[in-house]
Design an enzyme around this catalytic site. Structure first.
Site, PDB file in Angstrom:
ATOM      1  N   GLY A  32       0.780  -1.225   0.000  1.00  0.00           N
ATOM      2  CA  GLY A  32       0.000   0.000   0.000  1.00  0.00           C
ATOM      3  C   GLY A  32       0.816   1.281   0.000  1.00  0.00           C
ATOM      4  N   CYS A 241     -28.467  -8.843 -15.564  1.00  0.00           N
ATOM      5  CA  CYS A 241     -27.813  -8.604 -16.854  1.00  0.00           C
ATOM      6  C   CYS A 241     -28.781  -8.992 -17.974  1.00  0.00           C
ATOM      7  CB  CYS A 241     -26.525  -9.424 -16.955  1.00  0.00           C
ATOM      8  SG  CYS A 241     -25.796  -9.400 -18.602  1.00  0.00           S
ATOM      9  N   CYS A 244     -27.040 -12.210 -19.911  1.00  0.00           N
ATOM     10  CA  CYS A 244     -26.785 -13.504 -19.270  1.00  0.00           C
ATOM     11  C   CYS A 244     -27.617 -13.689 -18.006  1.00  0.00           C
ATOM     12  CB  CYS A 244     -25.300 -13.675 -18.961  1.00  0.00           C
ATOM     13  SG  CYS A 244     -24.728 -12.763 -17.523  1.00  0.00           S
ATOM     14  N   CYS A 266     -23.509  -7.038 -18.070  1.00  0.00           N
ATOM     15  CA  CYS A 266     -22.301  -7.236 -17.267  1.00  0.00           C
ATOM     16  C   CYS A 266     -21.183  -6.345 -17.818  1.00  0.00           C
ATOM     17  CB  CYS A 266     -21.817  -8.677 -17.346  1.00  0.00           C
ATOM     18  SG  CYS A 266     -22.875  -9.876 -16.558  1.00  0.00           S
ATOM     19  N   CYS A 272     -19.596 -12.457 -18.740  1.00  0.00           N
ATOM     20  CA  CYS A 272     -20.898 -12.528 -19.393  1.00  0.00           C
ATOM     21  C   CYS A 272     -20.890 -13.596 -20.488  1.00  0.00           C
ATOM     22  CB  CYS A 272     -21.246 -11.162 -19.975  1.00  0.00           C
ATOM     23  SG  CYS A 272     -22.984 -10.953 -20.401  1.00  0.00           S
TER      24      CYS A 272
END
Lengths: 292, 192
Positions: A32, A241, A244, A266, A272
């Site tokens: 980080g 979605c 899908c 998606c 997807c």
């Protein structure tokens, strides 16, 4: 494997790669923490992933399989260009399949499919400093990181709550890494933040214009900042979605006509497609329409 | 006459360096994991092939290197292939040693610039057997066993002192033969 004549493997010269590699190793050792590096001019403009490309170039080997995504999609200009760039300069195999990739360079999304220990994900980062909007001085933010003095960010979250009733950050939501360093997760939607926590894959971040890189080793604590009475929550569009039918993936809103028509799909195109190949259908899928 | 500088570096300077870097990256990302590097290298004694591979991959004219007395026969070879600036141990970015240097004798960085801290490349007798330690921290899903022969008897205590400096502190790359492992400053080490 065929590479372009006249370029070193993966475009960058070896001196530059060594410099980036040394910085990456320190970045992994201090999860980080942002590390300055000598960002080079790349054959694409700042903001198009120069940081991510340089990190990928330093990491990539001939045995790697590269996937590049832009906002989750494998088929947008940025993703296609970067994938072709490395196919030409390093001769590496490329893929759009999340599972088949060993290195994934991404702009603004984490794939829906959980990543594995043998994968590396490289994020393109526009602004690596999470405190940049609160404190413009680099010297000052460096000191704040040194002292782990992050009260200013908590004040910002608190002010959001008093003004809007919730934390009004939908992307690039600040995270605490390894309980020590405040980090910008790059402009991924807050929806993706929980995926960073204890991710099995190594996460590398490159900011070309700002000349900073940082990293999160596998299985490292990544906690989105919040308050006990205002816990961090992810949001997604309340739809399935259209292609899908997924109800758990992050969705893009696509305007389909000038009559207010909307299609939610998606954002992760590979996710997807994989689902559609497995037989999942949504309200807008061609199969569904044919059946009707 | 064969001198140390006649001994070659990487057969493929580009791809061998990349492979060595990835081994070190994987080692630091998963503390205690053991990786094979530098097979085929013929470094001058007393450098191990893993040690030589790490140095060839990471050290160049932009870095400073301090070499412990016992490993100084390799100085000419390193100067020829890497060309690092030599520096006293207290200032060097890379420290090449055969015995763990005292924490006060190396650069541990500052709170604002912790990445300045030295990377200590320590050549040990064996990795995978010897004194047993339990590692925990970033990179490890569960506490992990690690065995190494060649660390000082009070290593756990000395590493705890290093860990207490976090985010300052040294990072350790351990090399034995053609194998390497790494301990980043973020890892905690317990005996047994």
């Amino acid at each position: 494997m065929s590479t372009m004549e006249g370029y070193n493997f993966a475009y960058l010269d070896e001196q530059t790669k060594r410099m980036i590699r040394r910085a990456l190793l320190k970045a992994v050792a201090i999860p980080g923490h942002q590390i300055p590096f000598g960002s080079r001019e790349m054959p694409l403009p700042y903001g198009w992933g120069t940081g991510g490309i340089q990190v990928t170039a330093a990491v990539l080997g001939p045995q790697d399989v590269l996937k590049v995504i832009d906002q989750g999609a494998d088929d947008t200009t940025n993703a296609v260009s970067i994938r072709r760039f490395f196919a030409r300069t390093a001769g590496v195999a490329t893929t759009t399949d999340t599972e088949a990739a060993s290195v994934i360079q991404t702009r603004h999304r984490i794939p829906e499919k959980p990543l594995r220990e043998d994968q590396i994900i490289v994020y393109q980062v526009p602004q690596p400093e999470p405190l940049s909007r609160l404190e413009p001085s680099r010297a000052e933010t460096r000191r704040m990181h040194a002292l782990a003095e992050y009260g200013l960010m908590h004040v910002k979250l608190y002010e959001d709550i008093t003004r809007f009733g919730h934390v009004a950050i939908s992307y690039d939501y600040p995270v605490m890494v390894n309980g020590r360093h405040l980090m910008a997760p790059s402009p991924i939607p807050a929806f993706d933040n929980p995926k960073m926590h204890h991710m099995a894959a190594l996460q590398l971040f490159g900011a070309g214009r700002e000349k900073r890189l940082y990293a999160i080793p596998p299985y490292t604590s990544v906690v989105s900042l919040d308050f006990d009475d205002h816990p961090f929550r992810t949001t997604r569009a309340p739809h399935a979605c259209g292609l899908c039918g997924a109800t758990d993936s992050y969705l893009d809103e696509v305007v389909t006509d000038d009559q207010g028509g909307r299609l939610y799909v998606c954002s992760d195109t590979d996710h997807c497609e994989t689902r559609r190949e497995a037989g999942h259908t949504g309200s807008e899928s061609p199969l569904q329409e044919a059946a009707q | 006459m064969t001198t140390a500088t006649d001994l070659p570096g990487f057969a493929d300077p580009v791809l061998d360096a990349q492979a060595a870097f990835r081994a070190v990256l994987a080692a630091l990302s998963s503390p205690g994991s053991i990786h094979t590097v530098g097979t085929g290298l013929t470094p001058p004694a007393p450098l191990a092939t893993a040690t030589a591979a790490v140095l060839l991959a990471l050290v160049d004219g932009e870095t400073s290197l301090a070499i412990a007395t016992a490993l100084q026969p390799a100085t000419a070879w390193l100067a020829f292939h890497c060309g690092p600036a030599t520096a006293p141990m207290t200032d060097a970015g890379f420290v090449l040693a055969d015995a763990l240097p005292d924490l006060t004798a190396v650069d541990t960085g500052s709170d604002e610039v912790p990445e300045r801290a030295a990377t200590v490349i320590l050549q040990v007798a064996t990795l995978g057997s010897g004194d047993r330690f339990t590692l925990a921290g970033p990179g490890l899903q569960h506490p992990t066993q690690f065995a190494v022969d060649g660390l000082p008897a009070d290593f756990a205590a000395r590493w705890a002192a290093n860990r207490a400096l976090y985010p300052r502190g040294i990072d350790l790359i351990l090399c034995a033969g053609s194998r390497l492992a790494a301990l980043p400053r973020s890892v905690t080490v317990r005996e047994g």
